[in-house]
Design an enzyme around this catalytic site. Structure first.
Site, PDB file in Angstrom:
ATOM      1  N   GLY A 170       0.821  -1.198   0.000  1.00 28.61           N
ATOM      2  CA  GLY A 170       0.000   0.000   0.000  1.00 28.61           C
ATOM      3  C   GLY A 170       0.857   1.250   0.000  1.00 28.61           C
ATOM      4  O   GLY A 170       1.849   1.329   0.727  1.00 28.61           O
TER       5      GLY A 170
ATOM      6  N   ALA B 275      -1.114   7.396   2.397  1.00 28.41           N
ATOM      7  CA  ALA B 275      -0.383   8.288   3.293  1.00 28.41           C
ATOM      8  C   ALA B 275       0.490   7.530   4.284  1.00 28.41           C
ATOM      9  O   ALA B 275       1.668   7.851   4.466  1.00 28.41           O
ATOM     10  CB  ALA B 275      -1.371   9.187   4.033  1.00 28.41           C
TER      11      ALA B 275
ATOM     12  N   GLY C  89       1.529   4.265   4.211  1.00 29.62           N
ATOM     13  CA  GLY C  89       2.549   3.460   3.558  1.00 29.62           C
ATOM     14  C   GLY C  89       3.726   4.298   3.104  1.00 29.62           C
ATOM     15  O   GLY C  89       4.891   3.916   3.283  1.00 29.62           O
TER      16      GLY C  89
ATOM     17  N   LYS D 181      -7.831   3.991  20.039  1.00 30.21           N
ATOM     18  CA  LYS D 181      -7.781   4.696  18.751  1.00 30.21           C
ATOM     19  C   LYS D 181      -9.177   5.126  18.315  1.00 30.21           C
ATOM     20  O   LYS D 181      -9.364   6.188  17.709  1.00 30.21           O
ATOM     21  CB  LYS D 181      -7.148   3.793  17.685  1.00 30.21           C
ATOM     22  CG  LYS D 181      -6.962   4.483  16.324  1.00 30.21           C
ATOM     23  CD  LYS D 181      -5.946   5.609  16.399  1.00 30.21           C
ATOM     24  CE  LYS D 181      -5.810   6.356  15.060  1.00 30.21           C
ATOM     25  NZ  LYS D 181      -5.246   5.512  14.004  1.00 30.21           N
TER      26      LYS D 181
END
Length: 306
Positions: A3, A6, A8, A180
């Site tokens: 991937g 952003a 990755g 999170k």
């Protein structure tokens, strides 16, 4: 690095700069990344990785010591094809995905003993292929799927730390996931439900800011039902961090506005279902879930680029 969004780009570039042999799986914009490399821009740092190892298929990469899954959870069906060529006898798989229930699809393919999960408290946005803007580098916490962090999990955390990423290993991955969600559920959700607003708008509006806090409190209360005690100071910390982000577009808002799939179930649906299964009232969380579903249903399909 599976991937090149952003996360990755950001984490992969830091690891490569630190001297690690990083291979990027790039499915769109591969030519641009090959030609111009990877750039990380932001108030705290500027990084240009000129030479990047870029591949269009995991078969071209082969077995790795560590596979980092930086795909959206909506693409997890693709892991059945993408992961096997990358797996060797001792390969670890680290997923950077958001929400609840994201380690399970990885474990189904790679095996549960290989899987590590990460929580990335970062404000980063991919502006174009190979270019990421980072407003707030934040921290990363990682944990072993279904077990306390062991030696290899701590070694991965040390690797990131030495590459310039604040990272620590913790023993309770499920609790980390709920923590999170304290930010993701309200800020990603309100950004979409309120008509496409950035974090600074939410912070400046008394009603939206209060709603964000109330949703956070519901997440904290639901987590407590599962034995995960999240202190009120953690909620306050989320507002302190968000104030530093400026006009940040949460990742789910970007996906919504660009016509991509949202991690609807992982970020909102699954937490709501788990909370209700243990009798935790989460009316505001559930409201966001249904409002986002309604907006998705009404969303016009994005125009395809030619």
């Amino acid at each position: 690095m599976a991937g090149a969004g952003a996360l990755g780009l950001y984490y992969g570039a830091h690891l490569a700069r630190a001297g690690h042999d990083v291979h990027f799986l790039v499915r769109t914009g591969r030519a641009a990344v090959l030609a111009r490399g990877i750039r990380v821009k932001g108030p705290a740092e500027k990084l240009h990785l000129k030479k990047v190892q870029v591949y269009g298929a995991t078969e071209e990469i082969g077995p790795c010591d560590l596979v980092i899954v930086a795909l959206k959870a909506t693409a997890n069906e693709a892991l059945k094809k993408l992961l096997p060529p990358l797996l060797g006898p001792t390969t670890l798989v680290l997923t950077l995905q958001n929400g609840l229930g994201v380690e399970e699809p990885v474990a189904e393919v790679a095996g549960p003993d290989r899987v590590i999960g990460a929580l990335c408290y970062i404000a980063a946005e991919r502006k174009e292929p190979g270019v990421v803007e980072c407003r707030f580098p934040g921290v990363m916490t990682i944990g072993k799927f279904g077990k306390p962090a062991g030696e290899r999990t701590h070694a991965v955390a040390t690797m990131f730390s030495r590459a310039g990423v604040k990272c620590e290993a913790q023993d309770n991955l499920e609790e980390m996931r709920w923590r999170k969600l304290v930010w993701n559920v309200p800020f990603n959700g309100i950004a979409i439900a309120a008509g496409g607003v950035t974090t600074d708008v939410i912070m400046a509006d008394d009603g939206l800011r209060t709603l964000a806090r109330r949703v956070m409190e519901e997440v904290v209360e639901a987590a407590a039902k599962f034995g995960h005690e999240i202190p009120r100071s953690f909620v306050d910390l989320q507002f302190e961090r968000t104030a530093k982000m400026g006009g940040y577009r949460p990742s789910s808002l970007i996906d919504f506005e660009e016509g991509r799939e949202l991690e609807l179930e992982e970020i909102w649906g699954e937490p709501v279902r788990r909370a209700k299964s243990v009798g935790a009232p989460v009316p505001r969380m559930e409201m966001l879930y249904w409002l986002i579903r309604h907006r998705l249903a009404a969303r016009k399909p994005a125009k395809r680029k030619r």
